[in-house]
Design an enzyme around this catalytic site. Structure first.
Site, PDB file in Angstrom:
ATOM      1  N   GLU A 208      -9.561  -2.070   5.761  1.00 27.79           N
ATOM      2  CA  GLU A 208     -10.205  -1.840   7.049  1.00 27.79           C
ATOM      3  C   GLU A 208     -11.397  -2.789   7.223  1.00 27.79           C
ATOM      4  O   GLU A 208     -11.854  -3.393   6.248  1.00 27.79           O
ATOM      5  CB  GLU A 208     -10.676  -0.380   7.124  1.00 27.79           C
ATOM      6  CG  GLU A 208      -9.556   0.652   6.947  1.00 27.79           C
ATOM      7  CD  GLU A 208      -8.653   0.806   8.166  1.00 27.79           C
ATOM      8  OE1 GLU A 208      -8.607  -0.101   9.027  1.00 27.79           O
ATOM      9  OE2 GLU A 208      -7.961   1.841   8.251  1.00 27.79           O
TER      10      GLU A 208
ATOM     11  N   HIS B 136      -7.074  -4.931  10.605  1.00 28.55           N
ATOM     12  CA  HIS B 136      -6.843  -4.677   9.174  1.00 28.55           C
ATOM     13  C   HIS B 136      -5.549  -5.331   8.691  1.00 28.55           C
ATOM     14  O   HIS B 136      -4.625  -5.552   9.465  1.00 28.55           O
ATOM     15  CB  HIS B 136      -6.901  -3.177   8.837  1.00 28.55           C
ATOM     16  CG  HIS B 136      -5.732  -2.364   9.284  1.00 28.55           C
ATOM     17  ND1 HIS B 136      -5.850  -1.052   9.680  1.00 28.55           N
ATOM     18  CD2 HIS B 136      -4.405  -2.654   9.402  1.00 28.55           C
ATOM     19  CE1 HIS B 136      -4.659  -0.583   9.992  1.00 28.55           C
ATOM     20  NE2 HIS B 136      -3.761  -1.523   9.844  1.00 28.55           N
TER      21      HIS B 136
ATOM     22  N   ASP C 272       0.814  -1.216   0.000  1.00 26.14           N
ATOM     23  CA  ASP C 272       0.000   0.000   0.000  1.00 26.14           C
ATOM     24  C   ASP C 272       0.847   1.266   0.000  1.00 26.14           C
ATOM     25  O   ASP C 272       2.062   1.214   0.201  1.00 26.14           O
ATOM     26  CB  ASP C 272      -0.953  -0.003   1.206  1.00 26.14           C
ATOM     27  CG  ASP C 272      -0.259  -0.388   2.519  1.00 26.14           C
ATOM     28  OD1 ASP C 272       0.987  -0.350   2.578  1.00 26.14           O
ATOM     29  OD2 ASP C 272      -0.962  -0.729   3.471  1.00 26.14           O
TER      30      ASP C 272
ATOM     31  N   ASN D 192      -7.409  -3.002  14.719  1.00 26.99           N
ATOM     32  CA  ASN D 192      -8.790  -3.335  14.343  1.00 26.99           C
ATOM     33  C   ASN D 192      -8.838  -4.548  13.412  1.00 26.99           C
ATOM     34  O   ASN D 192      -9.872  -4.844  12.821  1.00 26.99           O
ATOM     35  CB  ASN D 192      -9.476  -2.125  13.695  1.00 26.99           C
ATOM     36  CG  ASN D 192      -8.777  -1.671  12.405  1.00 26.99           C
ATOM     37  OD1 ASN D 192      -7.850  -2.313  11.931  1.00 26.99           O
ATOM     38  ND2 ASN D 192      -9.236  -0.573  11.837  1.00 26.99           N
TER      39      ASN D 192
HETATM   40  P1  PGA Z   1       2.482  -1.618  12.780  1.00 26.03           P
HETATM   41  O1  PGA Z   1       1.247  -1.493  11.795  1.00 26.03           O
HETATM   42  O2  PGA Z   1       3.372  -2.659  12.189  1.00 26.03           O
HETATM   43  O3  PGA Z   1       3.134  -0.253  12.768  1.00 26.03           O
HETATM   44  O4  PGA Z   1       1.948  -1.991  14.112  1.00 26.03           O
HETATM   45  C1  PGA Z   1       0.689  -2.667  11.293  1.00 26.03           C
HETATM   46  C2  PGA Z   1      -0.568  -2.345  10.526  1.00 26.03           C
HETATM   47  O5  PGA Z   1      -1.261  -1.351  10.842  1.00 26.03           O
HETATM   48  O6  PGA Z   1      -0.909  -3.113   9.612  1.00 26.03           O
END
Ligand code: PGA
Length: 234
Positions: A135, A130, A62, A128
């Site tokens: 999302e 995702h 992304d 959450n």
């Molecule tokens: P993080 O983010 O590795 O910074 O915890 C992971 C994500 O939001 O997919």
């Protein structure tokens, strides 16, 4: 799905690296890569190793919309800083966040994925549930699309920006369907703040309300977590 619980993040990153090396030894040439704090330890392992990446292709999950590759908060910049500047790959792809013509970006990226089917996909997970920027509520068959980031994702990412107002509100992301095409998926998660999402992913119902729960239906998914992230597992 296979769940591996390790003592800490370093052990988890070493485990992920050894699985990745095994995949590469068995012929994997296209890696699906992720940004965020979670995969940094894995990228450090890759950079510190003798692994030759010059024949590998990277396809990233992304990118924020409206951020130039030179912006230090862009995922282009992140990947260059943590991996590509130290371990040159044959080629790497990241959605073009500077192009606001979503139809064009989506068509281009779906073509990238069609031309370079992912062998091993590295994933983090949001609090959450995702994966990528998919999302809760995103259809399981989604391909590349533009997303409106949720308030909780913007809040979680605000730590990288001067203020929450500077966090972009949109991103281009590979879809859940695109991610599920990968032959092997390695999802990592560290810390108590990920425990609820991991429990829902591993033990919960398979539901778009928890995007990562779809991995229960993948034939070859490996979840590597530290003890705090495993603390709510049944
Ligand atoms: P993080 O983010 O590795 O910074 O915890 C992971 C994500 O939001 O997919």
């Amino acid at each position: 799905m296979q769940v591996i619980i390790t003592e800490n993040k370093i052990a988890a990153s070493k485990k992920a690296f050894s699985l990745l090396q095994q995949d590469i030894a068995q012929g994997a040439t296209v890696l699906g890569l992720a940004t965020g704090s979670t995969p940094v330890g894995l990228y450090d392992e890759i950079c510190a190793s003798e692994l030759d990446c010059s024949a590998l292709t990277a396809v990233n999950l992304d990118e924020y919309v409206g951020i130039a590759p030179t912006n230090p908060q862009s995922y282009h910049h992140f990947m260059h800083q943590h991996l590509f500047s130290k371990k040159p790959f044959k080629q790497s792809f990241i959605p073009d966040g500077t192009n606001r013509n979503a139809d064009e970006v989506i068509a281009e990226y779906n073509q990238v994925l069609a031309d370079h089917p992912i062998d091993t996909q590295i994933l983090g997970i949001g609090q959450n549930g995702h994966i990528g920027f998919n999302e809760p509520g995103t259809p399981f068959d989604s391909q590349t699309h533009k997303v409106q980031l949720t308030a909780s994702t913007i809040a979680a990412n605000a730590r990288f920006f001067a203020s929450p107002a500077e966090v972009p509100s949109e991103a281009y992301t590979m879809g859940i369907g695109s991610i599920m095409q990968a032959k092997h998926i390695i999802l990592m998660a560290f810390g108590e703040q990920k425990a609820a999402a991991i429990a829902a992913t591993v033990d919960g119902e398979v539901t778009p309300a928890v995007p990562a729960s779809v991995l229960q239906t993948h034939p070859n998914a490996t979840i590597i977590i530290d003890r705090p992230a495993a603390s709510q597992l049944r």
